[in-house]
Design an enzyme around this catalytic site. Structure first.
Site, mmCIF file in Angstrom:
data_model
loop_
_atom_site.group_PDB
_atom_site.id
_atom_site.type_symbol
_atom_site.label_atom_id
_atom_site.label_comp_id
_atom_site.label_asym_id
_atom_site.label_seq_id
_atom_site.Cartn_x
_atom_site.Cartn_y
_atom_site.Cartn_z
ATOM 1 N N HIS A 160 -23.704 -10.920 49.326
ATOM 2 C CA HIS A 160 -24.421 -12.125 49.745
ATOM 3 C C HIS A 160 -24.308 -13.279 48.747
ATOM 4 O O HIS A 160 -25.280 -13.997 48.485
ATOM 5 C CB HIS A 160 -25.889 -11.807 50.005
ATOM 6 C CG HIS A 160 -26.129 -10.964 51.216
ATOM 7 N ND1 HIS A 160 -25.259 -10.907 52.286
ATOM 8 C CD2 HIS A 160 -27.159 -10.117 51.532
ATOM 9 C CE1 HIS A 160 -25.740 -10.090 53.211
ATOM 10 N NE2 HIS A 160 -26.881 -9.588 52.782
ATOM 11 N N HIS A 204 -30.497 -14.599 57.371
ATOM 12 C CA HIS A 204 -30.958 -13.226 57.144
ATOM 13 C C HIS A 204 -32.420 -13.037 57.549
ATOM 14 O O HIS A 204 -33.186 -12.342 56.884
ATOM 15 C CB HIS A 204 -30.776 -12.859 55.675
ATOM 16 C CG HIS A 204 -30.578 -11.394 55.420
ATOM 17 N ND1 HIS A 204 -31.579 -10.471 55.582
ATOM 18 C CD2 HIS A 204 -29.487 -10.699 55.031
ATOM 19 C CE1 HIS A 204 -31.121 -9.270 55.273
ATOM 20 N NE2 HIS A 204 -29.847 -9.375 54.937
ATOM 21 N N GLU A 263 -27.397 -10.395 61.808
ATOM 22 C CA GLU A 263 -26.697 -11.401 61.014
ATOM 23 C C GLU A 263 -25.330 -11.702 61.630
ATOM 24 O O GLU A 263 -24.416 -10.899 61.538
ATOM 25 C CB GLU A 263 -26.528 -10.908 59.584
ATOM 26 C CG GLU A 263 -27.828 -10.479 58.911
ATOM 27 C CD GLU A 263 -27.571 -9.520 57.768
ATOM 28 O OE1 GLU A 263 -26.844 -9.884 56.816
ATOM 29 O OE2 GLU A 263 -28.086 -8.383 57.830
#
Length: 329
Positions: free
Chosen positions: A104, A174, A293
Site C-alpha cells: 500500500h 480502503h 478494493e
C-alpha cells in the site's frame, strides 16, 4: 457541502474534513489520507446510519494506521514482492513494510499524507505532488482524487495522475463496509456477489503466484451471491476487464437491514478483504467490515502477464469507482 478543521497532526499540519450531502446521503472525507470517515444513509425512519468503519477524531486514525480505515491508498495499492520491481532496465527498491514486501505504498504512503483540497460541484477534489523517490518510487507524480455524490446519492471517486518519468501507479480506496452500521458487529453474514470467473492465487505472503485460478467449484466462487464469510484477502479478476467507464462488478447485501451496496469500476481487479486481521483496534474485531478494493493486480510490476500499471510522461492515469447504498425492495 462544508469544510471544517478536523484536527492537527503532531507536526502542526492542519487536517480538514469535508462534508458532502445529496439525496439524503452524507459523506465525510478527510484531507489526511483522503479518508472516507463516514457514509451516512437514511434508515427506514429517516434516521442516518453510518455504514463504514471509522473514528470520530484524528487521534483514532493516528493510533490505528495499519488497517487503512477508509484511506486513499497509493502510490501502489496492494503488494509488490520483495519491495522491488524492474522498469526500463533499472531496478527500483521500495520501502519494505510487509515483511520483505512493499504494501500500500510503503511506510508512509498516500494514506498518511495531507492532501490539498478544493470544492467542486457536489464534492471535493484532493490533490498532492508525490516527489521522485518518495518511498522509493520513481517520477514526480501529480495526483488527484475527486469525491462526488451523484443524483442518487452514490459516492463516485475519480483518480487522475501524470508523471515526469516512467513509474507505476495503482490507486484504490480502503473503506470497510458494514451495512448494518458501524459498530454493529460482524459483517461475515453479508451476502456477496463478484462478477469474476478467476482470481490470482497467492503464496503464504499473499504474493500472486502468477497463475489464474478458475473459481468454479471453489470457495472463491461468488458469481452467485452467498455469505461473505472469513478467510479472504484475494484479488479477483473481473470478467469485464479494464474499461473506460465504470461497470457494476460487485454487490454486497445485508439481510438484517435490507441494505445493498453496489460497486461499479473501470478497474480490472477487485480485492475482497474480509478483515480477518482487525484486532480490536478502535473496538473493531475481525470480520466487523468488508473491504472491496478496486484495483489493478498485486505485484503487476513484476508480472508482465498482468495488466500493466506503468505510467509514462505524456500519459494520464485514470480510474473511477462508484459506490451506491440502497434498500432492497
Amino acid at each position: 457541502m462544508r469544510d471544517e478543521l478536523f484536527g492537527t497532526l503532531p507536526d502542526g499540519a492542519p487536517v480538514h474534513r469535508w462534508t458532502l450531502e445529496r439525496s439524503g446521503v452524507r459523506v465525510r472525507v478527510l484531507t489526511y489520507g483522503g479518508i472516507v470517515q463516514s457514509v451516512e444513509v437514511p434508515d427506514g425512519d429517516r434516521q442516518a446510519v453510518d455504514v463504514v468503519l471509522g473514528f470520530p477524531d484524528l487521534a483514532g486514525y493516528l493510533a490505528h494506521p495499519e488497517p487503512y480505515f477508509g484511506a486513499l491508498v497509493g502510490r501502489y495499492a496492494n503488494r509488490i514482492a520483495g519491495g522491488r520491481f524492474p522498469l526500463d532496465g533499472l531496478t527500483y527498491h521500495l520501502a519494505q513494510n510487509n515483511g520483505t514486501n512493499s504494501l500500500h505504498g510503503g511506510e508512509r504512503g498516500f494514506d498518511k499524507r495531507v492532501w490539498d483540497s478544493e470544492a467542486v460541484e457536489h464534492g471535493v477534489r484532493l490533490s498532492r505532488v508525490a516527489p521522485h523517490g518518495e518511498e522509493g518510487f520513481p517520477g514526480r507524480l501529480e495526483v488527484s482524487a475527486t469525491y462526488t455524490l451523484d443524483e442518487r446519492g452514490a459516492l463516485r471517486i475519480a483518480y487522475e495522475a501524470v508523471t515526469d518519468a516512467p513509474t507505476v501507479v495503482n490507486l484504490t480506496n480502503h473503506t470497510y463496509w458494514n451495512l448494518s452500521g458501524s459498530g454493529s458487529g460482524s459483517a461475515t453474514g453479508h451476502e456477496l456477489r463478484i462478477a469474476a470467473s478467476r482470481l490470482t492465487p497467492v503464496d503464504g505472503d499473499l504474493i500472486p503466484t502468477g497463475e489464474f485460478l478458475d473459481v468454479a467449484g471453489t470457495r472463491f466462487d461468488f458469481r452467485e451471491a452467498r455469505k461473505a464469510g472469513a478467510g479472504y484477502d484475494h484479488n479477483f479478476v473481473l470478467d469485464k476487464g479494464l474499461t473506460e467507464a465504470p461497470i457494476e462488478v460487485a454487490e454486497l447485501y445485508d439481510p438484517a437491514s435490507g441494505r445493498v451496496l453496489t460497486v461499479a469500476t473501470t478497474e480490472p481487479g477487485l480485492q475482497f478483504y474480509a478483515a480477518d486481521h482487525l484486532d480490536g483496534s478502535g473496538s473493531f474485531a475481525p470480520g466487523d467490515g468488508i473491504a472491496l478494493e478496486t484495483q489493478h493486480f498485486p505485484d503487476s510490476p513484476n508480472r508482465p502477464d498482468f495488466p500493466s500499471t506503468e505510467l509514462r510522461p505524456g500519459g494520464v492515469y485514470r480510474s473511477e469507482t462508484v459506490y451506491r447504498v440502497a434498500v432492497r425492495d
